[in-house]
Design a protein around this motif. Structure first.
Motif, PDB file in Angstrom:
ATOM      1  N   TYR A   1       5.317  -0.877  -6.770  1.00 54.83           N
ATOM      2  CA  TYR A   1       5.817   0.423  -6.317  1.00 54.83           C
ATOM      3  C   TYR A   1       6.861   0.975  -7.273  1.00 54.83           C
ATOM      4  CZ  TYR A   1       9.314  -2.808  -4.463  1.00 54.83           C
ATOM      5  OH  TYR A   1      10.243  -3.803  -4.331  1.00 54.83           O
TER       6      TYR A   1
ATOM      7  N   GLY B   1       1.383  -7.535  -2.808  1.00 54.18           N
ATOM      8  CA  GLY B   1       1.663  -6.105  -2.674  1.00 54.18           C
ATOM      9  C   GLY B   1       1.382  -5.362  -3.972  1.00 54.18           C
ATOM     10  N   ARG B   2       1.121  -4.093  -3.854  1.00 54.56           N
ATOM     11  CA  ARG B   2       0.909  -3.260  -5.043  1.00 54.56           C
ATOM     12  C   ARG B   2       2.265  -2.857  -5.613  1.00 54.56           C
ATOM     13  NH1 ARG B   2      -4.365   0.141  -4.934  1.00 54.56           N
ATOM     14  NH2 ARG B   2      -5.672  -1.274  -3.754  1.00 54.56           N
TER      15      ARG B   2
ATOM     16  N   TRP C   1       7.314  -9.065  -4.086  1.00 49.25           N
ATOM     17  CA  TRP C   1       6.363  -8.179  -3.415  1.00 49.25           C
ATOM     18  C   TRP C   1       4.989  -8.307  -4.070  1.00 49.25           C
ATOM     19  CZ3 TRP C   1       5.665  -5.384   0.817  1.00 49.25           C
ATOM     20  CH2 TRP C   1       4.692  -4.396   0.811  1.00 49.25           C
TER      21      TRP C   1
ATOM     22  N   ALA D   1       2.414  -9.721   1.504  1.00 49.37           N
ATOM     23  CA  ALA D   1       3.462  -8.720   1.296  1.00 49.37           C
ATOM     24  C   ALA D   1       3.378  -7.623   2.349  1.00 49.37           C
ATOM     25  CB  ALA D   1       3.357  -8.110  -0.102  1.00 49.37           C
ATOM     26  N   THR D   2       2.184  -7.156   2.633  1.00 44.59           N
ATOM     27  CA  THR D   2       1.999  -6.094   3.609  1.00 44.59           C
ATOM     28  C   THR D   2       2.377  -6.572   5.000  1.00 44.59           C
ATOM     29  OG1 THR D   2       0.210  -5.216   2.262  1.00 44.59           O
ATOM     30  CG2 THR D   2       0.323  -4.443   4.532  1.00 44.59           C
ATOM     31  N   ARG D   3       2.033  -7.808   5.326  1.00 42.39           N
ATOM     32  CA  ARG D   3       2.378  -8.345   6.645  1.00 42.39           C
ATOM     33  C   ARG D   3       3.884  -8.521   6.797  1.00 42.39           C
ATOM     34  NH1 ARG D   3      -0.333 -13.471   6.965  1.00 42.39           N
ATOM     35  NH2 ARG D   3      -1.118 -13.227   4.860  1.00 42.39           N
TER      36      ARG D   3
ATOM     37  N   LYS E   1      -4.857  -8.904   5.515  1.00 40.51           N
ATOM     38  CA  LYS E   1      -3.902  -8.106   4.758  1.00 40.51           C
ATOM     39  C   LYS E   1      -3.097  -9.020   3.844  1.00 40.51           C
ATOM     40  CE  LYS E   1      -3.053  -4.523   8.194  1.00 40.51           C
ATOM     41  NZ  LYS E   1      -2.015  -3.958   9.072  1.00 40.51           N
TER      42      LYS E   1
ATOM     43  N   GLY F   1       6.192  -6.787   4.882  1.00 41.99           N
ATOM     44  CA  GLY F   1       6.792  -5.473   4.686  1.00 41.99           C
ATOM     45  C   GLY F   1       7.856  -5.517   3.599  1.00 41.99           C
ATOM     46  N   ARG F   2       8.014  -4.379   2.926  1.00 40.23           N
ATOM     47  CA  ARG F   2       9.015  -4.315   1.842  1.00 40.23           C
ATOM     48  C   ARG F   2      10.405  -4.632   2.347  1.00 40.23           C
ATOM     49  NH1 ARG F   2       8.423   0.968  -1.691  1.00 40.23           N
ATOM     50  NH2 ARG F   2      10.573   0.427  -2.143  1.00 40.23           N
TER      51      ARG F   2
END
Length: 149
Positions: free
Chosen positions: A79, A76-77, A71, A24-26, A21, A28-29
């Motif tokens: 947002y 991360g994508r 992010w 960023a996903t690991r 993953k 978290g925002r």
């Protein structure tokens, strides 16, 4: 090698699903946002950087844009429709080259304070290009003054 014998190859272990993953996903925002907020809190309190960042008028907006930058830099994508380039945002305050080391130290300290050691180390390992760009811009401004537009 005799006919029918297979050569043994070392097979790299498959990375865990968590490691696959994006960082960023690991994290978290919420983790990214907490580190960014802790960083800019420290920047505002810093004797030399605080006045430099006095040009920032809307801290909520600045932190939101910087959290989006980090992010996306961490995989991360996006947002938000905010422009997520950090260097122009912090370069706009014209950090003197001699203070970029303090900026970097405060960022690393905030990341380490807010995150577990492994993801903190991974994030810190990715800060080098931003730090280098800020240092180059600081050196440019010190030699040539700000660009007139």
């Amino acid at each position: 090698m005799a006919a029918g014998e297979m050569k043994e190859h070392a097979v790299a272990p498959e990375p865990s699903r968590a490691a696959q993953k994006p960082l960023a996903t690991r994290i978290g925002r919420a983790g990214v946002e907490a580190a960014v907020h802790a960083f800019y809190t420290a920047v505002r309190r810093h004797a030399a950087l605080g006045p430099v960042f006095g040009r920032v008028v809307d801290w909520d907006d600045h932190e939101a844009r910087m959290a989006l930058f980090w992010w996306t830099a961490l995989g991360g994508r996006p947002y938000s429709s905010y422009c997520s380039t950090a260097v122009p945002r912090d370069a706009a305050v014209r950090i003197p080259a001699g203070l970029v080391g303090d900026w970097e130290r405060l960022l690393h300290d905030a990341i380490r304070r807010e995150l577990a050691p492994a993801p903190a180390d991974e994030w810190i390992a990715r800060t080098g290009p931003v730090v280098a760009a800020l240092r180059r811009m600081g050196e440019y401004y010190e030699r040539h003054g700000p660009r007139r537009g």
